[in-house]
Design a protein around this motif. Structure first.
Motif, PDB file in Angstrom:
ATOM      1  N   UNK A 109       4.249 -11.663  -6.064  1.00 26.96           N
ATOM      2  CA  UNK A 109       4.158 -10.205  -6.146  1.00 26.96           C
ATOM      3  C   UNK A 109       3.032  -9.685  -5.259  1.00 26.96           C
ATOM      4  N   UNK A 110       3.183  -8.412  -4.886  1.00 25.61           N
ATOM      5  CA  UNK A 110       2.191  -7.734  -4.055  1.00 25.61           C
ATOM      6  C   UNK A 110       1.848  -6.402  -4.706  1.00 25.61           C
ATOM      7  N   UNK A 111       0.556  -6.101  -4.791  1.00 26.65           N
ATOM      8  CA  UNK A 111       0.121  -4.767  -5.173  1.00 26.65           C
ATOM      9  C   UNK A 111      -0.417  -4.097  -3.914  1.00 26.65           C
ATOM     10  N   UNK A 112       0.010  -2.888  -3.671  1.00 24.71           N
ATOM     11  CA  UNK A 112      -0.365  -2.217  -2.429  1.00 24.71           C
ATOM     12  C   UNK A 112      -0.812  -0.788  -2.696  1.00 24.71           C
ATOM     13  N   UNK A 113      -1.927  -0.406  -2.105  1.00 30.15           N
ATOM     14  CA  UNK A 113      -2.444   0.958  -2.208  1.00 30.15           C
ATOM     15  C   UNK A 113      -1.888   1.749  -1.035  1.00 30.15           C
ATOM     16  N   UNK A 114      -1.129   2.781  -1.325  1.00 35.79           N
ATOM     17  CA  UNK A 114      -0.412   3.541  -0.299  1.00 35.79           C
ATOM     18  C   UNK A 114      -0.559   5.042  -0.561  1.00 35.79           C
ATOM     19  N   UNK A 115      -0.094   5.835   0.385  1.00 40.64           N
ATOM     20  CA  UNK A 115      -0.021   7.279   0.159  1.00 40.64           C
ATOM     21  C   UNK A 115       1.429   7.651  -0.157  1.00 40.64           C
ATOM     22  N   UNK A 116       1.677   8.869  -0.616  1.00 45.91           N
ATOM     23  CA  UNK A 116       3.052   9.264  -0.964  1.00 45.91           C
ATOM     24  C   UNK A 116       4.034   9.160   0.191  1.00 45.91           C
ATOM     25  N   UNK A 117       3.570   9.368   1.432  1.00 42.15           N
ATOM     26  CA  UNK A 117       4.471   9.235   2.583  1.00 42.15           C
ATOM     27  C   UNK A 117       4.967   7.800   2.698  1.00 42.15           C
ATOM     28  N   UNK A 118       4.042   6.840   2.571  1.00 42.66           N
ATOM     29  CA  UNK A 118       4.439   5.436   2.643  1.00 42.66           C
ATOM     30  C   UNK A 118       5.345   5.071   1.470  1.00 42.66           C
ATOM     31  N   UNK A 119       5.107   5.664   0.329  1.00 39.68           N
ATOM     32  CA  UNK A 119       5.978   5.423  -0.827  1.00 39.68           C
ATOM     33  C   UNK A 119       7.406   5.850  -0.498  1.00 39.68           C
ATOM     34  N   UNK A 120       7.559   6.989   0.167  1.00 39.59           N
ATOM     35  CA  UNK A 120       8.895   7.449   0.556  1.00 39.59           C
ATOM     36  C   UNK A 120       9.500   6.534   1.616  1.00 39.59           C
ATOM     37  N   UNK A 121       8.659   6.034   2.534  1.00 39.25           N
ATOM     38  CA  UNK A 121       9.149   5.106   3.552  1.00 39.25           C
ATOM     39  C   UNK A 121       9.701   3.845   2.890  1.00 39.25           C
TER      40      UNK A 121
END
Length: 280
Positions: free
Chosen positions: A142-154
């Motif tokens: 598993x991977x935990x990743x800190x992202x912004x909402x734009x990357x979440x949509x990507x």
């Protein structure tokens, strides 16, 4: 094309890493406005001194166009020590089979907006495939990743949606930040491959990556060595330009001085990525 750089081979890839840190500075410092430390045009933090692994994307010309950092969660990592507000007071995730993925970035200056091999979409998906396959081969589930909402949509658009989230979304620079969870299973990788139309092995060997990168930079060094003072000045103005209006002003200046420039070098200046494919 993907190269993995870690503690075992990083001594071979100083140039690649420098270009990666410069890309990170443009993305996280300039575009996203995160509170990051930038020195000599490079964004480097304390976690880069912990011998993380970097999954780096090169284009066909050997330029660094994408990158992401993988760090063990059993020691210091960003979600525990920098983005802890996301956790809402809960203890940080620590597991030998979970890595933290951060600093995911793609060069939207150099890449185009289509879906070919030189596009943002292709480079993004190739980097996702490379990072997931590398993690799985290393025994990471598993991977935990800190992202912004734009990357979440990507992630969602590329059929790579997180299976869960941790904590809450918090302000971070110009955009919010959130923590998402991804598995590294073959089904996830296959979905991204199908979306992007990438069926081949995305990885380069160390020798292949070095040959490609060094060949490109040798050409760049030759071009720089033969540039006139005027050409060097114009190049500097391109790199220093901020915003659409400044870029147009530099372009107009190049056109006005065309009679003083070698036609090939004039076109080279006009083809500089910052002029033809600016940061969104």
């Amino acid at each position: 094309m993907i190269i993995v750089i870690d503690a075992l081979n990083k001594h071979l890839f100083d140039g690649v890493l420098d270009d990666m840190f410069r890309l990170r500075a443009r993305v996280f410092g300039d575009r996203l406005g995160w509170d990051v430390t930038i020195e000599d045009g490079k964004e480097i933090d304390r976690f880069d001194h912990l011998d993380p692994a970097y999954v780096v994307g090169l284009d066909d010309d050997g330029n660094v166009v994408a990158a992401v950092r993988a760090l063990q969660t059993t020691g210091p990592h960003m979600l525990a020590d920098v983005f802890s507000d996301i956790l809402c007071g809960e203890p940080p995730i620590r597991s030998a089979t979970m890595w933290e993925s951060t600093r995911f970035c793609v060069d939207t200056q150099r890449l185009n907006r289509g879906k070919d091999r030189n596009s943002v979409s292709y480079a993004t998906c190739e980097l996702m495939i490379g990072s997931l396959e590398y993690a799985r081969r290393a025994g990471i589930s598993d991977i935990v990743t800190v992202i912004d909402p734009v990357m979440d949509r990507v992630l969602k658009r590329s059929d790579n949606a997180p299976y869960d989230y941790v904590g809450k979304t918090v302000p971070m620079g110009k955009v919010p930040a959130l923590a998402a969870l991804l598995d590294t299973g073959e089904e996830r990788v296959e979905r991204v491959r199908q979306f992007a139309g990438i069926a081949h092995d995305v990885f380069l060997s160390d020798d292949e990556a070095l040959a490609l990168f060094n060949r490109t930079h040798a050409r760049a060094d030759e071009d720089a060595a033969g540039a006139t003072p005027l050409e060097r000045y114009l190049k500097e103005q391109i790199q220093a330009a901020v915003g659409e209006e400044e870029l147009k002003a530099v372009q107009s200046l190049i056109e006005a001085l065309a009679g003083s420039l070698d036609p090939r070098r004039k076109q080279g200046l006009l083809d500089t990525p910052k002029l033809v494919a600016r940061e969104a």
